[in-house]
Design a protein around this motif. Structure first.
Motif, short mmCIF file in Angstrom:
data_model
loop_
_atom_site.label_atom_id
_atom_site.label_comp_id
_atom_site.label_asym_id
_atom_site.label_seq_id
_atom_site.Cartn_x
_atom_site.Cartn_y
_atom_site.Cartn_z
N ARG A 11 17.48 -11.01 94.24
CA ARG A 11 16.18 -11.53 94.67
C ARG A 11 15.09 -10.48 94.78
O ARG A 11 13.93 -10.80 95.01
CB ARG A 11 16.32 -12.27 95.98
CG ARG A 11 17.14 -13.56 95.83
CD ARG A 11 17.40 -14.18 97.15
NE ARG A 11 18.22 -13.22 97.91
CZ ARG A 11 18.90 -13.51 99.00
NH1 ARG A 11 18.84 -14.70 99.50
NH2 ARG A 11 19.62 -12.61 99.61
N ASN A 12 15.45 -9.21 94.60
CA ASN A 12 14.46 -8.13 94.61
C ASN A 12 15.13 -6.87 94.07
O ASN A 12 16.34 -6.83 93.85
CB ASN A 12 13.90 -7.91 96.02
CG ASN A 12 14.97 -7.59 97.03
OD1 ASN A 12 15.66 -6.58 96.93
ND2 ASN A 12 15.12 -8.47 98.03
N GLY A 13 14.34 -5.84 93.87
CA GLY A 13 14.85 -4.60 93.30
C GLY A 13 15.91 -3.94 94.15
O GLY A 13 16.88 -3.38 93.63
N GLU A 14 15.74 -4.02 95.47
CA GLU A 14 16.71 -3.39 96.37
C GLU A 14 18.08 -4.05 96.24
O GLU A 14 19.11 -3.37 96.17
CB GLU A 14 16.20 -3.50 97.81
CG GLU A 14 17.07 -2.77 98.81
CD GLU A 14 16.49 -2.85 100.20
OE1 GLU A 14 16.91 -3.72 100.98
OE2 GLU A 14 15.59 -2.03 100.50
N GLU A 15 18.10 -5.37 96.17
CA GLU A 15 19.35 -6.10 96.01
C GLU A 15 20.01 -5.74 94.66
O GLU A 15 21.23 -5.58 94.57
CB GLU A 15 19.06 -7.60 96.07
CG GLU A 15 20.21 -8.45 96.51
CD GLU A 15 19.81 -9.91 96.68
OE1 GLU A 15 20.04 -10.69 95.72
OE2 GLU A 15 19.29 -10.27 97.74
N ILE A 70 9.97 -6.76 99.38
CA ILE A 70 10.98 -5.75 99.70
C ILE A 70 10.95 -4.61 98.70
O ILE A 70 10.58 -3.51 99.04
CB ILE A 70 12.40 -6.34 99.87
CG1 ILE A 70 12.38 -7.42 100.96
CG2 ILE A 70 13.41 -5.24 100.18
CD1 ILE A 70 13.65 -8.20 101.10
N MET A 71 11.31 -4.87 97.44
CA MET A 71 11.19 -3.86 96.39
C MET A 71 10.82 -4.57 95.10
O MET A 71 11.60 -5.36 94.57
CB MET A 71 12.48 -3.06 96.19
CG MET A 71 12.36 -2.00 95.10
SD MET A 71 13.90 -1.16 94.69
CE MET A 71 14.09 -0.11 96.11
N PHE A 125 11.71 -0.69 91.46
CA PHE A 125 13.05 -0.76 90.88
C PHE A 125 13.14 0.16 89.66
O PHE A 125 14.09 0.94 89.53
CB PHE A 125 13.40 -2.20 90.48
CG PHE A 125 14.67 -2.28 89.68
CD1 PHE A 125 15.91 -2.26 90.31
CD2 PHE A 125 14.63 -2.36 88.29
CE1 PHE A 125 17.08 -2.31 89.56
CE2 PHE A 125 15.79 -2.41 87.54
CZ PHE A 125 17.03 -2.38 88.18
N LEU A 126 12.15 0.06 88.76
CA LEU A 126 12.17 0.89 87.55
C LEU A 126 12.12 2.38 87.88
O LEU A 126 12.79 3.19 87.22
CB LEU A 126 11.02 0.51 86.62
CG LEU A 126 11.21 -0.78 85.84
CD1 LEU A 126 9.91 -1.19 85.15
CD2 LEU A 126 12.33 -0.66 84.83
N ASP A 127 11.35 2.76 88.90
CA ASP A 127 11.30 4.17 89.31
C ASP A 127 12.68 4.66 89.76
O ASP A 127 13.12 5.73 89.36
CB ASP A 127 10.28 4.37 90.43
CG ASP A 127 8.84 4.26 89.94
OD1 ASP A 127 8.60 4.37 88.71
OD2 ASP A 127 7.95 4.03 90.78
N HIS A 128 13.35 3.87 90.57
CA HIS A 128 14.70 4.25 91.02
C HIS A 128 15.70 4.20 89.86
O HIS A 128 16.49 5.13 89.68
CB HIS A 128 15.19 3.31 92.13
CG HIS A 128 14.53 3.53 93.45
ND1 HIS A 128 14.86 4.57 94.29
CD2 HIS A 128 13.56 2.83 94.08
CE1 HIS A 128 14.12 4.51 95.38
NE2 HIS A 128 13.32 3.45 95.28
N PHE A 129 15.65 3.12 89.10
CA PHE A 129 16.59 2.89 88.01
C PHE A 129 16.50 3.98 86.94
O PHE A 129 17.50 4.34 86.32
CB PHE A 129 16.33 1.51 87.40
CG PHE A 129 17.33 1.09 86.36
CD1 PHE A 129 18.64 0.82 86.71
CD2 PHE A 129 16.95 0.95 85.04
CE1 PHE A 129 19.57 0.41 85.75
CE2 PHE A 129 17.87 0.54 84.08
CZ PHE A 129 19.19 0.29 84.43
N SER A 130 15.31 4.51 86.71
CA SER A 130 15.14 5.54 85.68
C SER A 130 15.44 6.94 86.20
O SER A 130 15.38 7.91 85.44
CB SER A 130 13.73 5.48 85.09
OG SER A 130 12.76 5.71 86.08
#
Length: 137
Positions: A35-39, A71-72, A77-82
Motif C-alpha cells: 500500500r506504500n513504498g515502506e510496505e 507514508i512513503m 521508494f525509488l530513492d531507497h530502492f536504487s
C-alpha cells in the motif's frame, strides 16, 4: 509469463483492478501488493534476509509503482530502492503507473535506470500486451 509482480499503490480499488487485469492477461503467476513504498521495502527486506537461508526464495521481476502515496511515496521508494542497500534487486524493472499528468514527473523517472516506462492509470490488457513485447515474455 512472469513469475511474480509487485504492485505498489495506496488505493485498494486500483490494486484489485491490477490483480484482475494481470490475471486475465496471463501476465504473471503471482501478484504481491503493497500500500506504500515502506510496505514494499519491508517485503523486499523479508526476501533479502530469508534468501540468505533459502537461496530459492523468488523475488518480483517487475514492479508497478504509484507516485503519490502516504507514508512513503513512489519517489522516496525509488530513492531507497536504487541505493546500494537494495543492489541485489536492481535487475527488477519498474513501471511507474500514475494518474499524474506532470511532464516533470516523466522526466524525473528517466533518472532512475530501473524505470522502463511511465504509464497512465488504469492498467489495461492492451498495456500488458505491449509490455509483453517490450519485456520479451
Amino acid at each position: 509469463m512472469l513469475d511474480q509482480i509487485l504492485c505498489i499503490d495506496d488505493d485498494p480499488i486500483t490494486l484489485m483492478l491490477c490483480k484482475k487485469v494481470i490475471s486475465k492477461a496471463s501476465f504473471s503467476n503471482e501478484i504481491i501488493t503493497a500500500r506504500n513504498g515502506e510496505e514494499a521495502l519491508q517485503y523486499l527486506n523479508t526476501i533479502k534476509y530469508s534468501s540468505i537461508e533459502n537461496k530459492s526464495k523468488k523475488h518480483p521481476q517487475l514492479i508497478f509503482l504509484d507516485l503519490n502515496m502516504p507514508i512513503m511515496g513512489g519517489w522516496e521508494f525509488l530513492d531507497h530502492f536504487s541505493s546500494a542497500s537494495y543492489e541485489e534487486f536492481h535487475a527488477i524493472k519498474v513501471i511507474v503507473l500514475s494518474s499524474t499528468i506532470n511532464p516533470g514527473d516523466l522526466e524525473k523517472t528517466k533518472t532512475y535506470p530501473m524505470v522502463i516506462d511511465f504509464l497512465s492509470k488504469p492498467i489495461s490488457i492492451t498495456m500488458l500486451e505491449s509490455l509483453k513485447e517490450t519485456l520479451k515474455i
